[in-house]
Design an enzyme around this catalytic site. Structure first.
Site, mmCIF file in Angstrom:
data_model
loop_
_atom_site.group_PDB
_atom_site.id
_atom_site.type_symbol
_atom_site.label_atom_id
_atom_site.label_comp_id
_atom_site.label_asym_id
_atom_site.label_seq_id
_atom_site.Cartn_x
_atom_site.Cartn_y
_atom_site.Cartn_z
ATOM 1 N N HIS A 51 10.830 3.792 -18.677
ATOM 2 C CA HIS A 51 10.282 4.423 -17.341
ATOM 3 C C HIS A 51 11.233 5.107 -16.518
ATOM 4 C CE1 HIS A 51 7.582 0.747 -18.630
ATOM 5 N NE2 HIS A 51 7.285 1.213 -17.172
ATOM 6 N N LYS A 87 13.159 1.889 -11.406
ATOM 7 C CA LYS A 87 11.806 0.821 -11.547
ATOM 8 C C LYS A 87 12.990 -0.129 -11.504
ATOM 9 C CE LYS A 87 9.954 -1.996 -15.273
ATOM 10 N NZ LYS A 87 8.397 -2.121 -14.978
ATOM 11 N N ALA A 110 0.616 -1.280 -0.072
ATOM 12 C CA ALA A 110 -0.162 0.569 -0.083
ATOM 13 C C ALA A 110 0.578 0.964 0.281
ATOM 14 C CB ALA A 110 -1.021 -0.050 1.221
HETATM 15 P P1 NAD Z 1 7.301 -0.138 -5.319
HETATM 16 O O1 NAD Z 1 8.954 -0.018 -4.719
HETATM 17 O O2 NAD Z 1 6.724 1.607 -5.519
HETATM 18 O O3 NAD Z 1 5.846 -0.149 -4.190
HETATM 19 C C1 NAD Z 1 6.576 -1.515 -3.842
HETATM 20 C C2 NAD Z 1 5.389 -1.473 -2.290
HETATM 21 O O4 NAD Z 1 5.788 -2.816 -1.798
HETATM 22 C C3 NAD Z 1 6.994 -1.004 -1.684
HETATM 23 O O5 NAD Z 1 5.774 0.240 -0.270
HETATM 24 C C4 NAD Z 1 7.478 -2.214 -0.322
HETATM 25 O O6 NAD Z 1 7.473 -2.364 1.134
HETATM 26 C C5 NAD Z 1 5.614 -3.353 -0.776
HETATM 27 N N1 NAD Z 1 6.861 -4.432 -0.471
HETATM 28 C C6 NAD Z 1 7.902 -4.838 0.047
HETATM 29 N N2 NAD Z 1 7.323 -6.540 0.282
HETATM 30 C C7 NAD Z 1 6.202 -5.653 0.623
HETATM 31 C C8 NAD Z 1 5.319 -7.302 1.619
HETATM 32 N N3 NAD Z 1 6.183 -8.126 2.724
HETATM 33 N N4 NAD Z 1 4.202 -7.315 1.966
HETATM 34 C C9 NAD Z 1 4.039 -5.486 2.245
HETATM 35 N N5 NAD Z 1 4.392 -5.362 1.158
HETATM 36 C C10 NAD Z 1 5.573 -5.080 0.660
HETATM 37 O O7 NAD Z 1 7.331 -0.299 -6.726
HETATM 38 P P2 NAD Z 1 5.595 0.493 -7.330
HETATM 39 O O8 NAD Z 1 6.146 1.292 -8.766
HETATM 40 O O9 NAD Z 1 4.787 0.514 -7.199
HETATM 41 O O10 NAD Z 1 5.703 -1.169 -8.249
HETATM 42 C C11 NAD Z 1 5.602 -2.488 -7.647
HETATM 43 C C12 NAD Z 1 5.468 -3.543 -8.522
HETATM 44 O O11 NAD Z 1 4.094 -3.314 -9.935
HETATM 45 C C13 NAD Z 1 6.636 -3.445 -10.204
HETATM 46 O O12 NAD Z 1 6.830 -4.504 -10.079
HETATM 47 C C14 NAD Z 1 6.223 -3.137 -10.977
HETATM 48 O O13 NAD Z 1 6.591 -3.587 -12.104
HETATM 49 C C15 NAD Z 1 4.418 -3.481 -11.013
HETATM 50 N N6 NAD Z 1 3.782 -2.263 -11.687
HETATM 51 C C16 NAD Z 1 2.877 -3.142 -12.223
HETATM 52 C C17 NAD Z 1 2.027 -2.208 -13.479
HETATM 53 C C18 NAD Z 1 0.997 -3.181 -13.564
HETATM 54 O O14 NAD Z 1 0.514 -2.233 -14.773
HETATM 55 N N7 NAD Z 1 0.418 -3.926 -13.654
HETATM 56 C C19 NAD Z 1 1.715 -0.516 -13.368
HETATM 57 C C20 NAD Z 1 2.777 -0.168 -12.614
HETATM 58 C C21 NAD Z 1 3.880 -1.079 -11.733
#
Ligand code: NAD
Length: 268
Positions: free
Chosen positions: A155, A159, A9
Site C-alpha cells: 500500500h 497507510k 469526506a
Molecule cells: P485519509 O486519512 O485520507 O481520510 C480519513 C479522513 O477522515 C480525513 O479527511 C480525516 O480528516 C477524517 N476524519 C478524522 N477524524 C474525523 C472525525 N472526527 N470526523 C469526521 N472525519 C474525520 O484515509 P483514507 O485513505 O481515506 O482511508 C480511511 C480509512 O479507510 C482507513 O482505515 C483505510 O484503511 C480504509 N480504507 C478502506 C477501504 C475498503 O475498501 N474498506 C479502502 C481504502 C481505504
C-alpha cells in the site's frame, strides 16, 4: 431516493465516495462531514470531488449527518467510526464502515452495535476482492496442509495500519478453510534465525511505498509448483462504488452486521 451521507469526506476515500454517490442511480448525497478544524469544513462537496456542484456543504457535525441521511458511509479511523456508532444509536440510521485497523476490543464494540444498528463492515469494498476471497477459500481447501501459505500486501506510504484489513481478512478466510486459528498460526514478517518454516503457519509480508493503492498476493507453494492469486486495485473508485452499492443495499435491511458477500448475494 436513498439519502447517503459521507463521514471523512475530505480523505482519500471520502472524495471518491462523493463522486461515486453522484454516479449511482437511486441515491443522493445528503450530507458530508470531516474532522472539526479540517480546512474542508464549509466548502461545497464538489470542491472535494472535483465534480458538479452538489449543494452540500462539508460540516464538522456528526449530528448533521444523522439528521439528514438514511445511510452514512464512514471511511475514517477506528475511534471515529466507533464514536459515530455511539451517536447513531436509537436513530434508526444505518452505517457502511470502510475503516480498517480496529483492535480486537474495538471490533467487539462494533459487533455489539449490530444488535440495534444495521451495519455493513468490510475491509475491502471491491467486487474483485470479494471474489478473490471466495477463490482463496476453494484453493486452501484443495491444497490443505501440503502447501505453504504466504500473504504479501503493498500500500501507499500514508497507510497507518499493517497488515492491511484485506490481508487480515484473507488470513481469516484461509485459516478457517484450513481448520486453523489465525491468532495462533500467523507470522508477521521474519528476521534473524527463524528456524525452518512450520508448515501450519500463515505468513504476512507488508510493503509500504509511494502511491500504491492496494495490492494483495496469496502464494501457495508446494513441492514442484507454486500458485499465486493476486488482486491489484488501480483506482480507489472501485472501493467507493462498492461502498455506495453496499449503502443502497443496506437501506432496507434490519439490524445486524453484514459484509460484501451479503451485498453481492454470495453469502452462504
Ligand atoms: P485519509 O486519512 O485520507 O481520510 C480519513 C479522513 O477522515 C480525513 O479527511 C480525516 O480528516 C477524517 N476524519 C478524522 N477524524 C474525523 C472525525 N472526527 N470526523 C469526521 N472525519 C474525520 O484515509 P483514507 O485513505 O481515506 O482511508 C480511511 C480509512 O479507510 C482507513 O482505515 C483505510 O484503511 C480504509 N480504507 C478502506 C477501504 C475498503 O475498501 N474498506 C479502502 C481504502 C481505504
Amino acid at each position: 431516493m436513498i439519502k447517503i451521507a459521507v463521514n471523512g469526506a475530505a480523505g482519500r476515500m471520502g472524495r471518491q465516495l462523493l463522486s461515486a454517490i453522484g454516479e449511482r442511480e437511486g441515491v443522493v448525497l445528503s450530507a458530508a462531514a470531516d474532522a472539526p478544524g479540517s480546512a474542508s469544513v464549509g466548502l461545497d462537496a464538489s470542491v472535494l470531488s472535483g465534480g458538479e456542484r452538489q449543494d452540500v456543504l462539508i460540516s464538522d457535525s456528526t449530528q448533521v449527518l444523522i439528521d439528514s441521511s438514511d445511510v452514512i458511509i464512514d471511511f475514517t479511523a477506528p475511534a471515529v467510526s466507533l464514536a459515530l456508532l455511539d451517536a447513531i444509536k436509537g436513530s434508526g440510521k444505518r452505517v457502511v464502515i470502510g475503516t480498517t485497523g480496529f483492535t480486537a476490543a474495538q471490533l467487539e464494540t462494533l459487533h455489539e452495535h449490530a444488535a440495534h444498528t444495521p451495519i455493513v463492515f468490510a475491509p475491502n469494498y471491491s467486487v474483485g476482492v470479494t471474489v478473490t476471497l471466495a477463490l482463496l477459500e476453494q484453493a486452501a481447501k484443495a491444497f490443505a496442509d501440503d502447501y505453504d501459505v504466504e500473504i504479501i500486501e503493498a500500500h501507499h506510504r500514508h497507510k497507518v495500519d499493517a497488515p492491511s484489513g484485506t490481508a487480515v481478512k484473507m488470513g481469516e478466510v484461509l485459516a478457517d478453510a484450513l481448520g486453523r486459528n489465525l491468532e495462533e498460526c500467523a507470522i508477521y514478517g521474519r528476521q534473524g534465525i527463524t528456524g525452518e518454516r512450520d508448515r501450519k503457519t500463515i505468513g504476512f509480508e507488508t510493503i509500504r511505498a509511494g502511491d500504491i493503492i492496494g495490492e494483495h498476493t496469496v502464494l501457495f507453494a508446494g513441492n514442484g509448483e507454486r500458485i499465486e492469486i493476486t488482486h491489484r486495485a488501480t483506482d480507489r473508485m472501485t472501493f467507493a462504488r462498492g461502498a455506495v452499492r453496499a449503502a443502497s443495499w443496506l437501506a432496507s435491511r434490519p439490524a445486524g452486521v453484514y459484509d460484501m458477500n451479503h451485498v453481492l448475494g454470495l453469502a452462504h
